[in-house]
Design a protein around this motif. Structure first.
Motif, mmCIF file in Angstrom:
data_model
loop_
_atom_site.group_PDB
_atom_site.id
_atom_site.type_symbol
_atom_site.label_atom_id
_atom_site.label_comp_id
_atom_site.label_asym_id
_atom_site.label_seq_id
_atom_site.Cartn_x
_atom_site.Cartn_y
_atom_site.Cartn_z
ATOM 1 N N UNK A 125 59.296 -2.194 -57.139
ATOM 2 C CA UNK A 125 59.622 -2.175 -58.566
ATOM 3 C C UNK A 125 58.652 -3.502 -58.808
ATOM 4 N N UNK A 126 58.511 -4.448 -58.208
ATOM 5 C CA UNK A 126 57.571 -5.691 -58.439
ATOM 6 C C UNK A 126 56.286 -5.597 -57.783
ATOM 7 N N UNK A 127 55.629 -4.413 -57.443
ATOM 8 C CA UNK A 127 54.577 -4.187 -56.777
ATOM 9 C C UNK A 127 53.718 -3.685 -57.876
ATOM 10 N N UNK A 128 52.598 -4.732 -58.271
ATOM 11 C CA UNK A 128 51.616 -4.196 -59.431
ATOM 12 C C UNK A 128 50.430 -3.510 -58.653
ATOM 13 N N UNK A 129 50.160 -2.184 -59.352
ATOM 14 C CA UNK A 129 48.971 -1.489 -58.656
ATOM 15 C C UNK A 129 47.812 -1.002 -59.629
ATOM 16 N N UNK A 130 48.187 -1.119 -60.894
ATOM 17 C CA UNK A 130 47.241 -1.019 -61.718
ATOM 18 C C UNK A 130 47.078 -1.872 -62.860
ATOM 19 N N UNK A 131 46.096 -2.450 -63.640
ATOM 20 C CA UNK A 131 46.062 -3.556 -64.644
ATOM 21 C C UNK A 131 44.916 -3.476 -65.358
ATOM 22 N N UNK A 132 45.019 -4.105 -66.540
ATOM 23 C CA UNK A 132 43.711 -4.370 -67.436
ATOM 24 C C UNK A 132 42.953 -5.019 -66.366
ATOM 25 N N UNK A 133 41.424 -5.158 -66.628
ATOM 26 C CA UNK A 133 40.527 -5.864 -65.808
ATOM 27 C C UNK A 133 40.815 -7.466 -66.388
ATOM 28 N N UNK A 134 41.093 -8.320 -65.272
ATOM 29 C CA UNK A 134 41.388 -9.790 -65.743
ATOM 30 C C UNK A 134 39.976 -10.552 -66.038
ATOM 31 N N UNK A 145 50.219 -4.901 -66.933
ATOM 32 C CA UNK A 145 50.231 -4.596 -65.483
ATOM 33 C C UNK A 145 51.261 -3.366 -65.200
ATOM 34 N N UNK A 146 50.884 -2.421 -64.507
ATOM 35 C CA UNK A 146 51.609 -1.194 -64.049
ATOM 36 C C UNK A 146 52.297 -1.445 -62.925
ATOM 37 N N UNK A 147 53.586 -1.227 -62.744
ATOM 38 C CA UNK A 147 54.342 -1.698 -61.462
ATOM 39 C C UNK A 147 54.665 -0.497 -60.893
ATOM 40 N N UNK A 148 55.285 -0.631 -59.795
ATOM 41 C CA UNK A 148 55.770 0.580 -58.761
ATOM 42 C C UNK A 148 56.670 1.274 -59.386
ATOM 43 N N UNK A 149 57.387 0.923 -60.164
ATOM 44 C CA UNK A 149 58.769 1.517 -60.430
ATOM 45 C C UNK A 149 58.222 2.495 -61.815
ATOM 46 N N UNK A 150 56.964 2.267 -62.076
ATOM 47 C CA UNK A 150 56.519 2.809 -63.441
ATOM 48 C C UNK A 150 56.661 2.102 -64.786
ATOM 49 N N UNK A 151 57.294 0.862 -64.854
ATOM 50 C CA UNK A 151 57.218 0.177 -65.920
ATOM 51 C C UNK A 151 55.837 -0.669 -66.255
ATOM 52 N N UNK A 170 48.078 -11.413 -53.033
ATOM 53 C CA UNK A 170 47.465 -10.019 -53.407
ATOM 54 C C UNK A 170 46.558 -9.908 -54.464
ATOM 55 N N UNK A 171 46.539 -10.910 -55.569
ATOM 56 C CA UNK A 171 45.878 -10.858 -56.721
ATOM 57 C C UNK A 171 46.401 -10.213 -57.865
ATOM 58 N N UNK A 172 47.695 -9.835 -57.641
ATOM 59 C CA UNK A 172 48.719 -9.259 -58.653
ATOM 60 C C UNK A 172 49.703 -9.909 -59.079
ATOM 61 N N UNK A 173 50.043 -10.296 -60.452
ATOM 62 C CA UNK A 173 51.194 -10.780 -60.988
ATOM 63 C C UNK A 173 52.554 -10.044 -60.445
ATOM 64 N N UNK A 174 53.286 -10.899 -59.746
ATOM 65 C CA UNK A 174 54.654 -10.191 -59.437
ATOM 66 C C UNK A 174 55.566 -10.351 -60.723
ATOM 67 N N UNK A 175 56.017 -9.200 -60.784
ATOM 68 C CA UNK A 175 56.994 -9.214 -62.093
ATOM 69 C C UNK A 175 58.161 -9.871 -62.082
ATOM 70 N N UNK A 176 58.517 -10.990 -62.860
ATOM 71 C CA UNK A 176 59.550 -11.923 -62.866
ATOM 72 C C UNK A 176 60.836 -11.589 -63.307
#
Length: 177
Positions: A125-134, A145-151, A170-176
């Motif tokens: 759930x806290x794995x980000x794998x798609x996002x706005x271009x930083x 950021x799109x996370x692994x559980x779809x949120x 990994x260059x992605x924000x972990x969902x706090x």
């Protein structure tokens, strides 16, 4: 005898009224622009949500593996398989990027980044794998950021930077949350 009142304004009075109207308009425009940008951020989050649904549909067809290849290389597989129906989903409404005209994504027609190498099993759930271009903050200091559980979670760019540099190599924000 009936007296007729004639109302007339002097030039000074007219200029004062125009100045007051201009001042009020100047105060309201930033608020309207901020509301418009917030609407675009929500639309961008919706785009990422659609990409997330397409990634899940792809994984269902390919033994729980998300597409290989980062950015356009991986996301093109969604288009080829038909899980992504609209090229507009890959374009942020806050940019001037045009959708891919021929139905094939290249990075120039893509406002989101995608990180491949995940499966349904190793994507939490806290794995980000798609996002706005930083590199191109589209939303006046915010990114999604799109996370692994779809949120999809939105962040201020300062928070994004801190999370990237302190918590996640990994260059992605972990969902706090």
């Amino acid at each position: 005898m009936k007296q007729v009142w004639r109302v007339s304004f002097t030039l000074i009075e007219l200029l004062v009224v125009v100045a007051i109207i201009a001042l009020l308009a100047g105060m309201l425009l930033p608020a309207l622009n901020a509301a418009r940008e917030k609407t675009r951020r929500v639309s961008c989050a919706s785009n990422l949500n659609h990409i997330g649904l397409a990634l899940r549909a792809y994984a269902d067809d390919f033994e729980e593996h998300f597409p290989d290849g980062n950015n356009a290389l991986g996301l093109n597989k969604l288009v080829v398989q038909g899980t992504a129906r609209s090229m507009q989903s890959f374009v942020c409404p806050s940019t001037k990027t045009l959708p891919a005209p021929n139905g094939v994504l290249i990075d120039a027609h893509l406002d989101y980044i995608y990180k491949s190498g995940f499966t349904e099993k190793n994507c939490s759930a806290d794995t980000g794998f798609a996002a706005d271009r930083i590199a191109t903050p589209n939303h006046a200091g915010y990114g999604n950021v799109l996370y692994g559980d779809g949120h999809v979670q939105g962040y201020k760019w300062v928070d994004w930077y801190i999370m990237n540099n302190l918590h996640n190599s990994g260059g992605w924000p972990a969902d706090p949350h």
